[in-house]
Design an enzyme around this catalytic site. Structure first.
Site, PDB file in Angstrom:
ATOM      1  N   ALA A  70       0.788  -1.025  -0.055  1.00 31.46           N
ATOM      2  CA  ALA A  70      -0.072   0.003  -0.239  1.00 31.46           C
ATOM      3  C   ALA A  70       0.914   1.221  -0.005  1.00 31.46           C
ATOM      4  CB  ALA A  70      -1.001  -0.117   1.241  1.00 31.46           C
ATOM      5  N   GLY A 113       0.830  -5.109   0.910  1.00 37.37           N
ATOM      6  CA  GLY A 113      -0.518  -5.190   0.116  1.00 37.37           C
ATOM      7  C   GLY A 113       0.278  -5.734  -1.236  1.00 37.37           C
ATOM      8  N   GLU A 116      -0.435  -9.281  -0.625  1.00 37.87           N
ATOM      9  CA  GLU A 116      -1.632  -9.716  -0.485  1.00 37.87           C
ATOM     10  C   GLU A 116      -2.244  -9.652  -1.977  1.00 37.87           C
ATOM     11  OE1 GLU A 116      -2.060  -6.242   2.213  1.00 37.87           O
ATOM     12  OE2 GLU A 116      -3.230  -7.759   3.624  1.00 37.87           O
ATOM     13  N   GLU A 136       4.078  -4.911   7.742  1.00 37.57           N
ATOM     14  CA  GLU A 136       3.250  -3.732   8.149  1.00 37.57           C
ATOM     15  C   GLU A 136       3.416  -3.787   9.768  1.00 37.57           C
ATOM     16  OE1 GLU A 136       2.017  -6.238   6.222  1.00 37.57           O
ATOM     17  OE2 GLU A 136       0.465  -5.385   4.855  1.00 37.57           O
TER      18      GLU A 136
END
Ligand code: CAA
Length: 262
Positions: A70, A113, A116, A136
Protein backbone atom coordinates in the site's frame (compact mmCIF):
# COMPACT_ATOMS: atom_id res chain seq x y z
CA UNK A 1 -1.25 16.70 -3.96
CA UNK A 2 -2.71 16.51 -7.49
CA UNK A 3 -4.19 13.11 -8.39
CA UNK A 4 -1.61 10.87 -9.94
CA UNK A 5 -1.91 10.56 -13.70
CA UNK A 6 -2.98 7.07 -14.62
CA UNK A 7 -0.98 7.16 -17.87
CA UNK A 8 1.18 4.10 -18.24
CA UNK A 9 0.75 2.97 -14.62
CA UNK A 10 -0.22 -0.38 -16.06
CA UNK A 11 1.30 -1.91 -19.18
CA UNK A 12 -0.70 -4.46 -21.15
CA UNK A 13 0.51 -6.97 -23.69
CA UNK A 14 -0.80 -10.06 -25.43
CA UNK A 15 2.24 -12.35 -25.80
CA UNK A 16 0.37 -15.45 -26.97
CA UNK A 17 -3.18 -16.41 -27.83
CA UNK A 18 -5.54 -16.32 -24.89
CA UNK A 19 -3.14 -14.62 -22.45
CA UNK A 20 -2.93 -11.02 -21.24
CA UNK A 21 0.10 -9.78 -19.28
CA UNK A 22 -0.60 -6.79 -17.03
CA UNK A 23 2.51 -5.11 -15.62
CA UNK A 24 2.32 -2.81 -12.61
CA UNK A 25 4.43 0.10 -13.77
CA UNK A 26 5.32 2.52 -11.02
CA UNK A 27 8.90 1.32 -10.60
CA UNK A 28 10.22 4.51 -9.00
CA UNK A 29 7.93 3.73 -6.02
CA UNK A 30 8.45 -0.05 -6.25
CA UNK A 31 4.92 -0.34 -7.69
CA UNK A 32 3.33 0.81 -4.42
CA UNK A 33 -0.39 0.39 -4.85
CA UNK A 34 -1.72 3.90 -5.24
CA UNK A 35 -5.44 4.24 -5.84
CA UNK A 36 -4.70 5.24 -9.44
CA UNK A 37 -2.65 2.09 -10.03
CA UNK A 38 -5.31 -0.14 -8.46
CA UNK A 39 -7.91 1.69 -10.55
CA UNK A 40 -6.03 1.00 -13.77
CA UNK A 41 -5.65 -2.65 -12.82
CA UNK A 42 -9.35 -2.93 -12.03
CA UNK A 43 -10.27 -1.32 -15.35
CA UNK A 44 -7.96 -3.65 -17.28
CA UNK A 45 -9.41 -6.70 -15.54
CA UNK A 46 -12.97 -5.49 -16.22
CA UNK A 47 -12.10 -5.26 -19.93
CA UNK A 48 -10.37 -8.67 -19.81
CA UNK A 49 -13.46 -10.19 -18.21
CA UNK A 50 -15.59 -9.09 -21.17
CA UNK A 51 -13.03 -10.05 -23.83
CA UNK A 52 -13.65 -13.66 -24.84
CA UNK A 53 -10.23 -13.88 -26.48
CA UNK A 54 -8.56 -13.46 -23.05
CA UNK A 55 -8.69 -16.69 -21.09
CA UNK A 56 -6.00 -16.12 -18.45
CA UNK A 57 -4.11 -13.11 -17.09
CA UNK A 58 -0.54 -12.85 -15.81
CA UNK A 59 0.14 -10.05 -13.34
CA UNK A 60 3.71 -8.86 -12.82
CA UNK A 61 5.68 -5.74 -11.91
CA UNK A 62 8.25 -3.60 -13.66
CA UNK A 63 11.65 -2.90 -12.09
CA UNK A 64 12.84 -4.57 -8.93
CA UNK A 65 9.45 -5.08 -7.29
CA UNK A 66 6.21 -6.87 -7.92
CA UNK A 67 4.78 -4.36 -5.45
CA UNK A 68 6.08 -2.97 -2.13
CA UNK A 69 2.54 -2.65 -0.85
CA UNK A 70 0.00 0.00 0.00
CA UNK A 71 1.10 3.58 -0.60
CA UNK A 72 2.70 4.61 2.71
CA UNK A 73 2.95 8.28 1.62
CA UNK A 74 -0.81 8.41 1.10
CA UNK A 75 -1.41 6.71 4.46
CA UNK A 76 0.81 9.29 6.16
CA UNK A 77 -1.07 12.08 4.42
CA UNK A 78 -4.64 10.84 4.83
CA UNK A 79 -4.43 8.44 7.78
CA UNK A 80 -7.10 5.76 8.01
CA UNK A 81 -9.11 7.53 5.28
CA UNK A 82 -6.44 6.34 2.85
CA UNK A 83 -7.05 2.74 3.92
CA UNK A 84 -10.83 3.05 4.10
CA UNK A 85 -11.16 4.98 0.85
CA UNK A 86 -14.30 3.39 -0.67
CA UNK A 87 -12.91 3.47 -4.21
CA UNK A 88 -9.70 1.79 -3.06
CA UNK A 89 -11.67 -0.94 -1.27
CA UNK A 90 -13.93 -1.33 -4.30
CA UNK A 91 -10.87 -1.87 -6.50
CA UNK A 92 -9.72 -4.69 -4.20
CA UNK A 93 -13.17 -6.29 -4.30
CA UNK A 94 -13.20 -6.09 -8.10
CA UNK A 95 -9.78 -7.74 -8.38
CA UNK A 96 -10.88 -10.47 -5.99
CA UNK A 97 -14.03 -11.07 -8.06
CA UNK A 98 -12.16 -11.39 -11.37
CA UNK A 99 -13.57 -14.68 -12.67
CA UNK A 100 -10.79 -15.80 -15.04
CA UNK A 101 -7.54 -17.49 -13.98
CA UNK A 102 -5.03 -14.95 -12.67
CA UNK A 103 -1.36 -15.85 -12.25
CA UNK A 104 1.06 -13.66 -10.31
CA UNK A 105 4.57 -13.61 -11.78
CA UNK A 106 6.47 -12.17 -8.83
CA UNK A 107 9.69 -10.63 -10.06
CA UNK A 108 10.98 -8.91 -6.90
CA UNK A 109 9.54 -7.54 -3.67
CA UNK A 110 5.97 -8.62 -2.90
CA UNK A 111 5.46 -6.92 0.44
CA UNK A 112 2.40 -5.91 2.40
CA UNK A 113 -0.39 -5.12 -0.05
CA UNK A 114 1.89 -6.42 -2.83
CA UNK A 115 2.00 -9.84 -1.17
CA UNK A 116 -1.75 -9.59 -0.55
CA UNK A 117 -2.29 -8.85 -4.24
CA UNK A 118 -0.21 -11.89 -5.19
CA UNK A 119 -2.26 -13.99 -2.77
CA UNK A 120 -5.46 -12.84 -4.48
CA UNK A 121 -4.16 -14.46 -7.64
CA UNK A 122 -4.91 -18.13 -8.29
CA UNK A 123 -1.26 -19.15 -8.55
CA UNK A 124 2.06 -17.48 -7.78
CA UNK A 125 5.16 -18.16 -9.85
CA UNK A 126 8.25 -16.39 -8.53
CA UNK A 127 11.66 -15.38 -9.75
CA UNK A 128 14.54 -16.63 -7.58
CA UNK A 129 15.08 -12.95 -6.78
CA UNK A 130 11.56 -12.45 -5.39
CA UNK A 131 11.01 -11.60 -1.74
CA UNK A 132 7.78 -12.02 0.17
CA UNK A 133 6.56 -10.54 3.41
CA UNK A 134 3.86 -8.80 5.37
CA UNK A 135 6.00 -6.17 7.14
CA UNK A 136 3.15 -3.88 8.23
CA UNK A 137 4.06 -4.55 11.88
CA UNK A 138 7.22 -2.50 11.26
CA UNK A 139 5.15 0.59 10.53
CA UNK A 140 2.63 0.16 13.32
CA UNK A 141 -0.22 -1.52 11.49
CA UNK A 142 -1.12 -5.01 10.29
CA UNK A 143 -2.02 -6.51 6.93
CA UNK A 144 -5.32 -4.96 5.93
CA UNK A 145 -6.05 -6.16 2.42
CA UNK A 146 -6.65 -9.80 3.24
CA UNK A 147 -3.23 -10.86 4.56
CA UNK A 148 -4.31 -12.01 8.03
CA UNK A 149 -6.99 -14.19 6.43
CA UNK A 150 -5.36 -15.49 3.26
CA UNK A 151 -1.84 -16.20 4.51
CA UNK A 152 -2.95 -18.62 7.29
CA UNK A 153 -5.21 -20.36 4.78
CA UNK A 154 -2.36 -20.67 2.29
CA UNK A 155 0.56 -21.62 4.55
CA UNK A 156 -0.99 -22.54 7.91
CA UNK A 157 -1.02 -20.76 11.25
CA UNK A 158 2.62 -21.17 12.25
CA UNK A 159 4.26 -19.60 9.22
CA UNK A 160 1.55 -16.95 8.96
CA UNK A 161 2.08 -15.98 12.59
CA UNK A 162 5.84 -15.84 12.13
CA UNK A 163 5.60 -13.64 9.05
CA UNK A 164 2.86 -11.33 10.31
CA UNK A 165 4.18 -10.83 13.85
CA UNK A 166 7.87 -10.50 12.98
CA UNK A 167 7.54 -8.73 9.63
CA UNK A 168 10.23 -11.11 8.33
CA UNK A 169 10.87 -11.05 4.60
CA UNK A 170 11.45 -14.48 3.06
CA UNK A 171 13.10 -15.66 -0.13
CA UNK A 172 11.34 -17.15 -3.13
CA UNK A 173 12.68 -20.59 -2.21
CA UNK A 174 11.25 -20.28 1.31
CA UNK A 175 7.93 -19.09 -0.12
CA UNK A 176 7.91 -22.15 -2.36
CA UNK A 177 8.79 -24.47 0.52
CA UNK A 178 5.89 -23.21 2.65
CA UNK A 179 3.43 -23.47 -0.26
CA UNK A 180 2.88 -19.80 -0.96
CA UNK A 181 4.53 -20.09 -4.36
CA UNK A 182 3.91 -22.94 -6.79
CA UNK A 183 7.21 -22.67 -8.64
CA UNK A 184 10.41 -20.60 -8.77
CA UNK A 185 12.43 -19.79 -11.88
CA UNK A 186 15.56 -17.95 -12.91
CA UNK A 187 14.68 -14.24 -13.14
CA UNK A 188 14.98 -14.04 -16.92
CA UNK A 189 12.69 -17.04 -17.41
CA UNK A 190 9.93 -15.81 -15.11
CA UNK A 191 7.59 -14.26 -17.65
CA UNK A 192 8.14 -17.04 -20.14
CA UNK A 193 7.24 -19.66 -17.53
CA UNK A 194 4.24 -17.74 -16.16
CA UNK A 195 3.01 -17.16 -19.71
CA UNK A 196 3.42 -20.85 -20.56
CA UNK A 197 1.41 -21.81 -17.49
CA UNK A 198 -1.27 -19.24 -18.39
CA UNK A 199 -1.30 -20.50 -22.00
CA UNK A 200 -1.73 -24.07 -20.82
CA UNK A 201 -4.70 -23.00 -18.68
CA UNK A 202 -6.03 -20.87 -21.56
CA UNK A 203 -6.06 -23.94 -23.82
CA UNK A 204 -8.57 -25.71 -21.57
CA UNK A 205 -12.33 -25.16 -21.45
CA UNK A 206 -12.55 -21.50 -20.33
CA UNK A 207 -15.94 -21.63 -18.65
CA UNK A 208 -15.02 -24.81 -16.78
CA UNK A 209 -11.92 -22.98 -15.52
CA UNK A 210 -14.10 -20.15 -14.24
CA UNK A 211 -16.51 -22.56 -12.56
CA UNK A 212 -13.59 -24.40 -10.98
CA UNK A 213 -12.14 -21.13 -9.70
CA UNK A 214 -15.50 -20.19 -8.23
CA UNK A 215 -15.88 -23.59 -6.57
CA UNK A 216 -12.35 -23.51 -5.13
CA UNK A 217 -13.01 -20.08 -3.65
CA UNK A 218 -15.84 -21.69 -1.68
CA UNK A 219 -13.25 -24.02 -0.12
CA UNK A 220 -11.76 -20.99 1.62
CA UNK A 221 -15.00 -19.30 2.51
CA UNK A 222 -17.56 -21.96 3.40
CA UNK A 223 -17.92 -25.10 5.51
CA UNK A 224 -17.35 -28.34 3.57
CA UNK A 225 -21.04 -29.21 3.16
CA UNK A 226 -21.80 -25.80 1.61
CA UNK A 227 -18.66 -25.90 -0.49
CA UNK A 228 -19.73 -29.24 -1.90
CA UNK A 229 -23.05 -27.70 -2.89
CA UNK A 230 -21.25 -24.87 -4.67
CA UNK A 231 -19.17 -27.49 -6.46
CA UNK A 232 -22.27 -29.41 -7.53
CA UNK A 233 -23.93 -26.24 -8.88
CA UNK A 234 -20.74 -25.40 -10.77
CA UNK A 235 -20.63 -28.85 -12.37
CA UNK A 236 -24.29 -28.52 -13.37
CA UNK A 237 -23.48 -25.21 -15.06
CA UNK A 238 -20.48 -26.77 -16.81
CA UNK A 239 -22.74 -29.51 -18.19
CA UNK A 240 -24.84 -26.81 -19.91
CA UNK A 241 -21.90 -25.51 -21.96
CA UNK A 242 -21.12 -26.28 -25.58
CA UNK A 243 -17.52 -26.84 -24.52
CA UNK A 244 -18.61 -29.73 -22.28
CA UNK A 245 -20.34 -31.41 -25.19
CA UNK A 246 -17.35 -30.75 -27.43
CA UNK A 247 -14.83 -31.97 -24.84
CA UNK A 248 -16.59 -35.25 -24.24
CA UNK A 249 -17.33 -35.82 -27.95
CA UNK A 250 -13.70 -35.10 -28.84
CA UNK A 251 -12.57 -37.64 -26.25
CA UNK A 252 -14.75 -40.35 -27.79
CA UNK A 253 -13.68 -39.37 -31.31
CA UNK A 254 -10.02 -39.49 -30.23
CA UNK A 255 -9.24 -35.93 -31.39
CA UNK A 256 -8.23 -32.74 -29.57
CA UNK A 257 -11.21 -30.61 -28.45
CA UNK A 258 -11.88 -27.14 -29.83
CA UNK A 259 -13.10 -25.02 -26.95
CA UNK A 260 -14.96 -21.81 -27.75
CA UNK A 261 -15.83 -20.53 -24.30
CA UNK A 262 -19.53 -21.20 -24.78
N1 CAA B 1 4.62 3.10 -0.33
C1 CAA B 1 5.10 4.25 -0.86
N2 CAA B 1 6.35 4.38 -1.32
C2 CAA B 1 7.14 3.31 -1.27
C3 CAA B 1 6.73 2.07 -0.74
C4 CAA B 1 5.38 2.00 -0.26
N3 CAA B 1 4.86 0.86 0.23
N4 CAA B 1 7.74 1.20 -0.80
C5 CAA B 1 8.77 1.85 -1.36
N5 CAA B 1 8.42 3.12 -1.64
C6 CAA B 1 9.23 4.18 -2.26
C7 CAA B 1 10.32 4.68 -1.32
O1 CAA B 1 9.79 5.66 -0.43
C8 CAA B 1 11.29 5.26 -2.30
O2 CAA B 1 10.81 6.49 -2.76
P1 CAA B 1 11.82 7.76 -2.89
O3 CAA B 1 12.85 7.32 -3.90
O4 CAA B 1 10.95 8.85 -3.38
O5 CAA B 1 12.40 7.98 -1.54
C9 CAA B 1 11.20 4.29 -3.47
O6 CAA B 1 9.94 3.64 -3.34
C10 CAA B 1 12.28 3.23 -3.47
O7 CAA B 1 12.24 2.57 -2.22
P2 CAA B 1 13.52 2.38 -1.27
O8 CAA B 1 14.48 3.52 -1.48
O9 CAA B 1 13.04 2.15 0.13
O10 CAA B 1 14.14 1.05 -1.88
P3 CAA B 1 15.09 -0.01 -1.15
O11 CAA B 1 15.57 -0.91 -2.20
O12 CAA B 1 16.09 0.67 -0.28
O13 CAA B 1 14.13 -0.83 -0.13
C11 CAA B 1 12.11 -2.04 0.42
C12 CAA B 1 13.12 -1.68 -0.69
C13 CAA B 1 12.76 -2.93 1.46
C14 CAA B 1 10.99 -2.80 -0.29
C15 CAA B 1 11.56 -0.75 1.07
O14 CAA B 1 11.16 0.15 0.06
C16 CAA B 1 10.37 -0.97 1.97
O15 CAA B 1 10.53 -1.47 3.08
N6 CAA B 1 9.17 -0.58 1.53
C17 CAA B 1 7.95 -0.61 2.31
C18 CAA B 1 7.42 -2.02 2.44
C19 CAA B 1 6.21 -2.03 3.35
O16 CAA B 1 6.26 -1.72 4.52
N7 CAA B 1 5.05 -2.41 2.78
C20 CAA B 1 3.80 -2.47 3.50
C21 CAA B 1 3.03 -1.21 3.34
S1 CAA B 1 1.52 -1.21 4.28
C22 CAA B 1 0.46 -2.21 3.42
O17 CAA B 1 0.78 -2.68 2.38
C23 CAA B 1 -0.96 -2.56 3.85
C24 CAA B 1 -1.45 -1.91 5.07
O18 CAA B 1 -0.76 -1.40 5.85
C25 CAA B 1 -2.87 -1.91 5.41
Amino acid sequence: MPPESSNDLLLLERPVEGVLIATLNRPEKLNALSKALLGDLTAALAAAKEDGSIRAVVLTGSGKAFSAGADISDMVERGVESYLDPERLEHWHAIEAFPKPLIAAVNGYALGGGCELAMLCDLIVASDAARFGLPEINIGVLPGDGGTQRLPRLVGKSWATRLILTGEIITAAQARDIGLVIETTEPDRLLKRATALAAEIASKAPLAAQFAKQAMRAAFEKPLSEGLQVEQEAVKEAFKTEDRAEGMRAFLEKRPPVFRGR
